[in-house]
Design a protein around this motif. Sequence first.
Motif, PDB file in Angstrom:
ATOM      1  N   HIS A  19       0.957  -0.753  -0.195  1.00  0.00           N
ATOM      2  CA  HIS A  19      -0.119  -0.108  -0.235  1.00  0.00           C
ATOM      3  C   HIS A  19       0.463   1.599  -0.145  1.00  0.00           C
ATOM      4  O   HIS A  19       0.332   2.658   0.310  1.00  0.00           O
ATOM      5  N   ALA A  20       1.852   1.152  -0.016  1.00  0.00           N
ATOM      6  CA  ALA A  20       3.214   1.875  -0.236  1.00  0.00           C
ATOM      7  C   ALA A  20       2.595   3.633  -0.710  1.00  0.00           C
ATOM      8  O   ALA A  20       2.623   4.696  -0.413  1.00  0.00           O
ATOM      9  N   GLU A  21       1.788   3.143  -1.964  1.00  0.00           N
ATOM     10  CA  GLU A  21       1.971   4.468  -2.865  1.00  0.00           C
ATOM     11  C   GLU A  21       0.632   5.168  -2.917  1.00  0.00           C
ATOM     12  O   GLU A  21       1.163   6.370  -2.021  1.00  0.00           O
ATOM     13  N   GLU A  22      -0.402   4.495  -2.473  1.00  0.00           N
ATOM     14  CA  GLU A  22      -1.797   5.059  -1.335  1.00  0.00           C
ATOM     15  C   GLU A  22      -1.166   5.856  -0.122  1.00  0.00           C
ATOM     16  O   GLU A  22      -1.409   6.723   0.346  1.00  0.00           O
ATOM     17  N   ALA A  44       7.939   9.393   5.561  1.00  0.00           N
ATOM     18  CA  ALA A  44       7.454   9.217   5.140  1.00  0.00           C
ATOM     19  C   ALA A  44       7.998  10.585   4.192  1.00  0.00           C
ATOM     20  O   ALA A  44       6.877  10.919   3.499  1.00  0.00           O
ATOM     21  N   ALA A  45       9.248  10.505   3.174  1.00  0.00           N
ATOM     22  CA  ALA A  45       9.106  11.738   1.690  1.00  0.00           C
ATOM     23  C   ALA A  45       8.781  11.238   0.699  1.00  0.00           C
ATOM     24  O   ALA A  45       8.809  11.791  -0.460  1.00  0.00           O
ATOM     25  N   ASP A  46       9.011  10.147  -0.076  1.00  0.00           N
ATOM     26  CA  ASP A  46       9.252   9.722  -0.772  1.00  0.00           C
ATOM     27  C   ASP A  46       8.069   8.022  -0.647  1.00  0.00           C
ATOM     28  O   ASP A  46       8.768   7.588  -0.127  1.00  0.00           O
ATOM     29  N   LEU A  47       8.730   7.593  -1.569  1.00  0.00           N
ATOM     30  CA  LEU A  47       7.846   5.852  -2.102  1.00  0.00           C
ATOM     31  C   LEU A  47       8.571   5.041  -1.349  1.00  0.00           C
ATOM     32  O   LEU A  47       8.392   4.166  -0.859  1.00  0.00           O
ATOM     33  N   HIS A  52       8.850   1.607   3.624  1.00  0.00           N
ATOM     34  CA  HIS A  52       9.790   1.299   4.613  1.00  0.00           C
ATOM     35  C   HIS A  52       9.565   1.214   6.150  1.00  0.00           C
ATOM     36  O   HIS A  52       9.345   0.486   7.201  1.00  0.00           O
ATOM     37  N   VAL A  53       8.326   2.491   6.005  1.00  0.00           N
ATOM     38  CA  VAL A  53       7.784   2.507   7.020  1.00  0.00           C
ATOM     39  C   VAL A  53       6.907   1.517   7.336  1.00  0.00           C
ATOM     40  O   VAL A  53       6.780   0.739   8.546  1.00  0.00           O
ATOM     41  N   LEU A  54       5.962   1.085   5.890  1.00  0.00           N
ATOM     42  CA  LEU A  54       5.269  -0.078   6.496  1.00  0.00           C
ATOM     43  C   LEU A  54       5.321  -1.537   6.717  1.00  0.00           C
ATOM     44  O   LEU A  54       4.950  -1.983   6.954  1.00  0.00           O
ATOM     45  N   GLN A  55       7.411  -1.905   5.934  1.00  0.00           N
ATOM     46  CA  GLN A  55       7.372  -2.469   6.313  1.00  0.00           C
ATOM     47  C   GLN A  55       8.056  -2.919   7.742  1.00  0.00           C
ATOM     48  O   GLN A  55       8.145  -3.913   7.948  1.00  0.00           O
ATOM     49  N   ARG A  56       8.523  -2.029   8.231  1.00  0.00           N
ATOM     50  CA  ARG A  56       9.087  -1.418   9.745  1.00  0.00           C
ATOM     51  C   ARG A  56       7.362  -2.121  10.493  1.00  0.00           C
ATOM     52  O   ARG A  56       8.208  -3.467  11.597  1.00  0.00           O
ATOM     53  N   ILE A  68      -0.685  -2.168  12.250  1.00  0.00           N
ATOM     54  CA  ILE A  68      -0.876  -1.010  11.292  1.00  0.00           C
ATOM     55  C   ILE A  68      -1.420  -1.345  10.757  1.00  0.00           C
ATOM     56  O   ILE A  68      -1.471  -2.224   9.593  1.00  0.00           O
ATOM     57  N   TRP A  69      -2.874  -0.068  10.492  1.00  0.00           N
ATOM     58  CA  TRP A  69      -3.973  -0.515  10.071  1.00  0.00           C
ATOM     59  C   TRP A  69      -4.541   0.555   9.373  1.00  0.00           C
ATOM     60  O   TRP A  69      -4.206   1.887   9.879  1.00  0.00           O
TER      61      TRP A  69
END
Length: 187
Positions: A19-22, A44-47, A52-56, A68-69
């Motif tokens: 979902h990184a783009e969203e 985060a400032a870029d894709l 990385h945030v979502l993977q963490r 995270i939800w």
Amino acid sequence: MFAVPLTDDAQLRPLNPWHAEEFLANLNRSREHISPWVSPSFVAADLDGARHVLQRYADRWARDDGGIWGIWSGGTLVGGVLLVSLNTASGVCEAGCWLEPAAEGRGLVTRAVSRLIDWVVDERDLHRVEWRTNADNVRSIAVARRLGMRRDGVLREVLAGPDGRIDLEVWSVLAPEWRSRHGGPDR
């Protein structure tokens, strides 16, 4: 996939690295609004940063120490809730949230965090849910109050901020308090 309805047009769903783009689009719409209140590593400032945030958080979920939800409204990701930490051995977790300005005032965060607390108390059998917030974040403090949390205290000047040190308020709700307010485990 599961989705938990929050309102007629809003739902809570897992937020995954794909979902990184969203997520980045949501952060771009809310960046100025949430930056004073959340960790800089979250915004985060870029894709690649968003991924990385979502993977963490996906890794935390896999280790059973966070998650995270996302909150989707009208098919658009407008914010979300997270377990910053989850410790089943101690029975304590910390919940958090973010929301873009256009989605505020509809009770989405309160409903989403309430569902999250239901899950950690009823399914994971945790005893204490914490809510830590910048002492100047009146919207976050209002959520804690609506959830029936108690203010445990203030950690004075505990974090460095862009304009100096900031105070952090700690709020919490205990499982017996939550169950008594919300009708027990068979809600």
